[in-house]
Structures are given as C-alpha cells and as structure tokens.
Motif scaffolding. Sequence first.
Motif, PDB file in Angstrom:
ATOM      1  N   GLY A  11       3.430  12.486  -1.535  1.00  0.00           N
ATOM      2  CA  GLY A  11       4.040  11.187  -1.239  1.00  0.00           C
ATOM      3  C   GLY A  11       5.264  10.936  -2.106  1.00  0.00           C
ATOM      4  O   GLY A  11       5.581  11.726  -3.002  1.00  0.00           O
ATOM      5  N   ILE A  12       5.921   9.828  -1.829  1.00  0.00           N
ATOM      6  CA  ILE A  12       7.119   9.468  -2.598  1.00  0.00           C
ATOM      7  C   ILE A  12       6.790   9.408  -4.100  1.00  0.00           C
ATOM      8  O   ILE A  12       5.752   8.871  -4.493  1.00  0.00           O
ATOM      9  CB  ILE A  12       7.714   8.131  -2.099  1.00  0.00           C
ATOM     10  N   ASP A 132      -0.205  15.807  -5.852  1.00  0.00           N
ATOM     11  CA  ASP A 132      -0.920  14.538  -5.739  1.00  0.00           C
ATOM     12  C   ASP A 132      -0.784  13.770  -7.055  1.00  0.00           C
ATOM     13  O   ASP A 132      -0.762  14.373  -8.136  1.00  0.00           O
ATOM     14  CB  ASP A 132      -2.397  14.842  -5.436  1.00  0.00           C
ATOM     15  N   ALA A 133      -0.660  12.459  -6.947  1.00  0.00           N
ATOM     16  CA  ALA A 133      -0.608  11.620  -8.156  1.00  0.00           C
ATOM     17  C   ALA A 133      -1.192  10.265  -7.795  1.00  0.00           C
ATOM     18  O   ALA A 133      -1.105   9.839  -6.640  1.00  0.00           O
ATOM     19  CB  ALA A 133       0.842  11.460  -8.619  1.00  0.00           C
ATOM     20  N   PRO A 134      -1.794   9.576  -8.758  1.00  0.00           N
ATOM     21  CA  PRO A 134      -2.291   8.230  -8.467  1.00  0.00           C
ATOM     22  C   PRO A 134      -1.144   7.349  -7.966  1.00  0.00           C
ATOM     23  O   PRO A 134      -0.018   7.471  -8.449  1.00  0.00           O
ATOM     24  CB  PRO A 134      -2.798   7.735  -9.828  1.00  0.00           C
ATOM     25  N   GLU A 135      -1.471   6.487  -6.988  1.00  0.00           N
ATOM     26  CA  GLU A 135      -0.429   5.680  -6.346  1.00  0.00           C
ATOM     27  C   GLU A 135       0.373   4.839  -7.353  1.00  0.00           C
ATOM     28  O   GLU A 135       1.586   4.722  -7.244  1.00  0.00           O
ATOM     29  CB  GLU A 135      -1.085   4.764  -5.305  1.00  0.00           C
ATOM     30  N   GLN A 138       2.979   6.945  -8.795  1.00  0.00           N
ATOM     31  CA  GLN A 138       4.058   7.197  -7.822  1.00  0.00           C
ATOM     32  C   GLN A 138       5.052   6.038  -7.824  1.00  0.00           C
ATOM     33  O   GLN A 138       6.267   6.243  -7.852  1.00  0.00           O
ATOM     34  CB  GLN A 138       3.488   7.332  -6.398  1.00  0.00           C
ATOM     35  N   VAL A 139       4.503   4.813  -7.783  1.00  0.00           N
ATOM     36  CA  VAL A 139       5.365   3.627  -7.743  1.00  0.00           C
ATOM     37  C   VAL A 139       6.165   3.532  -9.044  1.00  0.00           C
ATOM     38  O   VAL A 139       7.391   3.375  -9.037  1.00  0.00           O
ATOM     39  CB  VAL A 139       4.524   2.342  -7.517  1.00  0.00           C
ATOM     40  N   GLN A 140       5.483   3.693 -10.167  1.00  0.00           N
ATOM     41  CA  GLN A 140       6.130   3.561 -11.479  1.00  0.00           C
ATOM     42  C   GLN A 140       7.268   4.581 -11.636  1.00  0.00           C
ATOM     43  O   GLN A 140       8.374   4.244 -12.057  1.00  0.00           O
ATOM     44  CB  GLN A 140       5.045   3.794 -12.542  1.00  0.00           C
ATOM     45  N   GLU A 154       6.417   0.493  -2.200  1.00  0.00           N
ATOM     46  CA  GLU A 154       5.138   0.307  -1.495  1.00  0.00           C
ATOM     47  C   GLU A 154       5.338   0.309   0.022  1.00  0.00           C
ATOM     48  O   GLU A 154       4.511   0.837   0.766  1.00  0.00           O
ATOM     49  CB  GLU A 154       4.442  -0.966  -1.978  1.00  0.00           C
ATOM     50  N   ALA A 155       6.473  -0.255   0.497  1.00  0.00           N
ATOM     51  CA  ALA A 155       6.771  -0.236   1.941  1.00  0.00           C
ATOM     52  C   ALA A 155       6.937   1.216   2.413  1.00  0.00           C
ATOM     53  O   ALA A 155       6.479   1.585   3.499  1.00  0.00           O
ATOM     54  CB  ALA A 155       8.034  -1.035   2.225  1.00  0.00           C
TER      55      ALA A 155
END
Length: 203
Positions: A11-12, A132-135, A138-140, A154-155
């Motif tokens: 993911g991003i 893979d990384a905790p969401e 990813q956001v941070q 998040e979008a």
Amino acid sequence: MKPWILGLTGGIGSGKSAVAQHFIDLGVHTVDADHAARWVVEPGRPALTKIVERFGDEMLLADGNLNRAALRAKIFQDESERRWLEALLHPLIGQEINDYLAQAESPYAILVSPLLVESGQYHMAQRVLVVDAPEALQVQRTVLRDSTSPEQVEAILKAQANREERLRHAHDILVNDRDLGWLKSEVERLHNFYLTLRGGRES
Ligand SMILES: CC(C)(COP(=O)(O)OP(=O)(O)OC[C@H]1O[C@@H](n2cnc3c(N)ncnc32)[C@H](O)[C@@H]1O)[C@@H](O)C(=O)NCCC(=O)NCCS
Ligand SMILES: Nc1ncnc2c1ncn2[C@@H]1O[C@H](COP(=O)(O)OP(=O)(O)OP(=O)(O)O)[C@@H](O)[C@H]1O
C-alpha cells in the motif's frame, strides 16, 4: 535465459520504493508502475490532452506538465473519475511496463506496483513479494514524505486493496516495521533466495 518477473507491491507508504532501491543496488532490472504512470502523461502524449479535456486547464502547470496535486485531489474524492482515469492510463502503463521488462538482462526482473493486485498486473509476475506495514505507519511515513494531510493519505488507502486481499496474493512478505538497515539486510536475504529460483514459482 529469459528472466522471470517478481511483482513487488504494498500500500501507499509501505516502503516499496525503499525496498526496490535495494534490489536495484544489487543489479536487478526494475520497473516502477508509478514511474510508467508519469511517462504516459508527459507533455505531448495523448493521455495528457484527454485529462485536460475532461478536467479543464487547471490540470496543467505553467510549464505544460500535469498538475499532479490537482488531479490527485479530483480522483481521490470521486470514485467514478478515478475509474475513468484508470481506464485511460492502465493499458498505457501496462504497455510501458512490458517494453521495459523485455529489456531485462538480470536473472530475474522486478515490477514495482502499488496496484499489482487491483489492476491484475500480478498476472505478469511469476512470484509476488508484498511489503507490509501497519496502516498508522503508512500514513505517518507518507505525510512526512509528501507533506500532505493524513486525510488525503487515508482517502488513497481506501482506494487500494485492503491488506488481507493483497496478502492473499503474496508468495513472500516483508514486514517493514523496523529500521532501514534491517530492511536492506532482508532484501539481500530475499535476493540470494531469488537467485536460486528458476522460473520464480518454487518455494
Ligand atoms: C493521481 C496522480 C496524478 C497523483 O500523482 P502523485 O505524484 O501525487 O502520486 P504518485 O503517482 O507518485 O502516486 C503515489 C501513490 O498513490 C497511490 N495511487 C496512485 N494512483 C492510484 C490509484 N489509481 N488507486 C489507488 N492508489 C493510487 C499509490 O500508492 C502510489 O504509489 C497519480 O497517482 C496518477 O496518475 N494515478 C493514476 C494512475 C495509477 O493508477 N497509478 C498507479 C500505478 S499503476
Ligand atoms: N523501515 C523504514 N524506516 C524508516 N523510514 C522508512 C522505512 N521504510 C520506508 N521509509 C520511508 O517512508 C517513506 C515511504 O516509503 P516509500 O516511498 O518506499 O513507500 P512506497 O510504498 O513506495 O509508497 P508509494 O506507494 O506512495 O509510492 C519514504 O520516505 C521512505 O524513505
């Protein structure tokens, strides 16, 4: 012998590009779908004209390049516009990827793509590595890298496959929740393993 293809996804902000860079340093021929997505909208390419026809002149920067931030804001707040853009760009991106992978001379080559699972590009690969990384991480990491807002990240996360769906396609999983030195050593370990594979599917 023709190289086999490793699909590298996540993911991003999961760390795909960081992982890919270590593989590149080890001499593995690598193409990134995000880069191919930039080539197909360069000034003069028909896709850029179509984007401007649909969304208006505000899609262009003063120098004639695509205004990526403006297009990002449009497509991640409107799913039907995102689908329209993907229908336009994904076939072109797929062609660029094919052409690039055909030039590979390393024992195996890598296709890095955030949408490997969603776009069906995994069919081009013999083996899939998921970063893979905790969401929350990813956001941070993405907020820090792109100076964007957590809401925007998040979008984008919502427009992507969820972790379970992505992990279902994985032959190998790299959990990127430690430091960059550790990440590099994991890539070296995987590379040595991949060199032993002929055709990519053996496990
Ligand atoms: C909307 C655009 C202009 C935003 O550009 P920007 O420079 O801000 O971001 P960049 O292209 O580097 O992408 C950053 C990340 O956003 C995510 N992302 C991009 N496009 C999509 C999408 N269609 N669906 C879900 N996530 C996406 C990915 O995790 C990607 O790694 C650009 O992402 C784009 O053209 N997207 C459509 C093409 C596409 O689907 N690309 C994904 C690779 S196939
Ligand atoms: N293990 C790590 N420790 C610290 N920072 C990291 C780690 N892995 C990646 N990063 C950083 O997090 C950010 C996101 O990583 P990266 O750009 O590789 O993600 P990505 O999966 O390619 O994202 P995107 O889908 O947006 O292209 C980068 O600034 C990167 O340097």
